[in-house]
Design a protein around this motif. Structure first.
Motif, short mmCIF file in Angstrom:
data_model
loop_
_atom_site.label_atom_id
_atom_site.label_comp_id
_atom_site.label_asym_id
_atom_site.label_seq_id
_atom_site.Cartn_x
_atom_site.Cartn_y
_atom_site.Cartn_z
N PRO A 17 27.05 22.30 4.37
CA PRO A 17 28.06 22.38 3.29
C PRO A 17 28.56 21.00 2.89
CG PRO A 17 28.52 23.98 5.01
CD PRO A 17 27.47 23.08 5.56
N ASN A 18 28.23 20.60 1.68
CA ASN A 18 28.61 19.29 1.16
C ASN A 18 29.51 19.51 -0.06
OD1 ASN A 18 28.83 16.77 -0.04
ND2 ASN A 18 26.66 16.27 0.14
N PRO A 19 30.79 19.12 0.02
CA PRO A 19 31.70 19.36 -1.11
C PRO A 19 31.20 18.80 -2.44
CG PRO A 19 32.94 18.73 0.83
CD PRO A 19 31.49 18.54 1.18
N ALA A 20 30.35 17.78 -2.40
CA ALA A 20 29.82 17.22 -3.66
C ALA A 20 28.97 18.24 -4.41
CB ALA A 20 29.01 15.97 -3.36
N PHE A 21 28.49 19.28 -3.71
CA PHE A 21 27.62 20.28 -4.33
C PHE A 21 28.34 21.61 -4.55
CE2 PHE A 21 24.71 17.23 -2.56
CZ PHE A 21 23.67 17.18 -3.48
N ALA A 54 26.95 33.44 2.26
CA ALA A 54 27.56 33.61 0.94
C ALA A 54 28.27 32.36 0.45
CB ALA A 54 28.53 34.78 0.96
N GLY A 55 28.63 31.46 1.36
CA GLY A 55 29.32 30.24 0.96
C GLY A 55 30.72 30.10 1.52
N LYS A 56 31.03 30.82 2.59
CA LYS A 56 32.37 30.77 3.18
C LYS A 56 32.67 29.39 3.77
CE LYS A 56 31.54 34.12 6.02
NZ LYS A 56 30.14 34.39 5.61
N THR A 57 31.68 28.80 4.46
CA THR A 57 31.92 27.50 5.08
C THR A 57 32.14 26.42 4.03
OG1 THR A 57 30.59 28.14 7.00
CG2 THR A 57 31.00 25.79 6.70
N VAL A 188 34.06 36.60 -0.93
CA VAL A 188 33.13 35.69 -1.59
C VAL A 188 31.94 36.51 -2.08
CG1 VAL A 188 31.77 33.58 -1.39
CG2 VAL A 188 33.86 33.85 -0.03
N PRO A 189 31.74 36.62 -3.38
CA PRO A 189 30.70 37.53 -3.89
C PRO A 189 29.32 36.89 -3.88
CG PRO A 189 31.82 36.49 -5.72
CD PRO A 189 32.50 35.98 -4.48
N ALA A 190 28.31 37.76 -3.94
CA ALA A 190 26.95 37.28 -4.15
C ALA A 190 26.84 36.71 -5.56
CB ALA A 190 25.96 38.42 -3.95
N LEU A 191 25.88 35.85 -5.78
CA LEU A 191 25.70 35.22 -7.09
C LEU A 191 24.88 36.15 -8.00
CD1 LEU A 191 26.25 32.42 -8.52
CD2 LEU A 191 23.86 31.91 -8.00
N PRO A 192 25.43 36.55 -9.15
CA PRO A 192 24.67 37.39 -10.08
C PRO A 192 23.45 36.65 -10.61
CG PRO A 192 27.01 37.36 -10.64
CD PRO A 192 26.79 36.28 -9.64
N ILE A 231 23.79 32.58 -1.32
CA ILE A 231 23.65 31.16 -1.60
C ILE A 231 22.71 30.45 -0.63
CG2 ILE A 231 24.91 28.96 -1.73
CD1 ILE A 231 25.43 30.85 -4.07
N ARG A 232 22.81 30.74 0.64
CA ARG A 232 21.93 30.07 1.61
C ARG A 232 20.48 30.38 1.32
NH1 ARG A 232 23.52 31.45 7.41
NH2 ARG A 232 25.29 30.15 6.84
N ARG A 233 20.18 31.62 0.98
CA ARG A 233 18.80 31.99 0.66
C ARG A 233 18.33 31.30 -0.61
NH1 ARG A 233 17.76 38.44 1.80
NH2 ARG A 233 18.11 38.39 4.07
N ILE A 234 19.22 31.22 -1.60
CA ILE A 234 18.86 30.53 -2.83
C ILE A 234 18.48 29.09 -2.54
CG2 ILE A 234 19.76 29.65 -5.04
CD1 ILE A 234 21.53 32.19 -5.13
N ASN A 235 19.29 28.41 -1.73
CA ASN A 235 19.01 27.02 -1.41
C ASN A 235 17.69 26.86 -0.66
OD1 ASN A 235 21.32 25.96 -2.60
ND2 ASN A 235 22.56 26.20 -0.76
N ILE A 236 17.42 27.76 0.28
CA ILE A 236 16.17 27.69 1.03
C ILE A 236 14.98 27.90 0.10
CG2 ILE A 236 14.77 28.90 2.76
CD1 ILE A 236 17.39 29.40 4.31
#
Length: 304
Positions: A17-21, A54-57, A188-192, A231-236
């Motif tokens: 998790p990088n706040p810049a992103f 989902a992006g909680k961290t 924190v919702p999934a990304l549509p 989100i994690r899956r999207i990034n991978i």
């Protein structure tokens, strides 16, 4: 390996998790603002839930980064502690020497320390990650920490971050006292699928890309379906697809590259065991706060 090929300064889809992103779309920016408001004004426990990845961290890191200067943050990252161990762990995070002290002595030391902080205008915030993995007795011990207070204010503000199983634990009758201490709940919702292109562009731009599309529409659609908006899956998948396009000496990520990434990742569909009514009940207060803060921000912009 592919950074120079696509004109990137750094990896756009790293998992750390990088706040810049940080991506503010899909209510994430609104949830962050609501969390900041709740921490500054709330007197109970705040809860943030979301599926794995989902992006909680990321929200947790953004919250810490944007807190007012008078807020001191401590972390509890190990959920596998019993009811007594967790209090010693929190005392250690506060910088208190607990070795050889009884649990009641630790509690008094924490209260004295927090009162001293409060008298200097400081606020202490405890961020608890992976709260769904905590034993129920440990969650109850966390609740009891909210009894540390002055006549006007709680001495310790607590934010619980956890997976949906946390809501299942809180629904138990034995957890009703903790449940009623939760003043704000956020999911924190999934990304549509419709926001996936915007999300990818946001990450790529933060990594130094010039803005020209790197993912074609078919690749985006495939990544959206395979990731289920996590989100994690999207990034991978995006990272693997870029690598496949680089190996193919292609200028953009196309459907065949996305298929290669999906085949290599081998993700399975995420089970959705939680009843929808539960999400609505727990999320109601948080949604109301998000709506109020979003309306206030829009009004402020309109007056500029």
């Amino acid at each position: 390996m592919y950074l120079a090929h696509f004109g990137l300064r750094e990896s756009p889809f790293g998992l750390t998790p990088n706040p810049a992103f940080f991506y503010t779309g899909n209510t994430r920016g609104d949830i962050l603002q609501a969390l900041l408001y709740a921490v500054s004004h709330g007197e109970g426990i705040i809860k943030v839930t979301g599926e794995v990845g989902a992006g909680k961290t990321m929200l947790c890191r953004m919250l810490e980064q944007q807190l007012p200067a008078n807020v001191d943050v401590i972390y509890l990252v190990n959920p596998n502690l019993d009811a007594e161990q967790v209090q010693y762990a929190i005392a250690a995070e506060l910088g208190l020497a607990g070795h050889g002290l009884r649990i009641d002595e630790i509690q008094r030391a924490m209260q004295a320390y927090l009162i001293a902080r409060h008298s200097r205008g400081r606020q202490v915030l405890l961020l608890v990650e992976e709260a769904q993995a905590m034993p129920l007795a440990t969650l109850e011990a966390i609740r009891l920490l909210t009894n540390l207070e002055t006549a006007q204010r709680k001495l310790l503000q607590i934010v619980l971050f956890g997976q949906p199983e946390l809501d299942q634990h809180l629904a138990l009758n034995s957890m009703r006292q903790l449940r009623e201490r939760i003043t704000h709940s956020f999911e924190v919702p999934a990304l549509p699928a419709g926001l996936l292109d915007e999300f990818l562009r946001c990450r790529l731009q933060a990594a130094g890309h010039d803005g020209t599309p790197l993912f074609d529409a078919k690749a985006i659609a495939l990544i959206g379906r395979a990731s289920e908006g996590i989100i994690r899956r999207i990034n991978i998948l995006a990272d693997k697809a870029l690598l496949a396009a680089y190996a193919d000496d292609a200028a953009t990520v196309q459907a065949r590259h996305a298929r290669q990434a999906i085949a290599e990742a081998g993700f399975r569909r995420t089970p959705r065991a939680r009843p929808r009514w539960q999400a609505v009940v727990w999320g109601g207060a948080g949604l109301l706060l998000i709506w109020a803060i979003s309306s206030a921000l829009l009004a402020a912009r309109g007056n500029l």
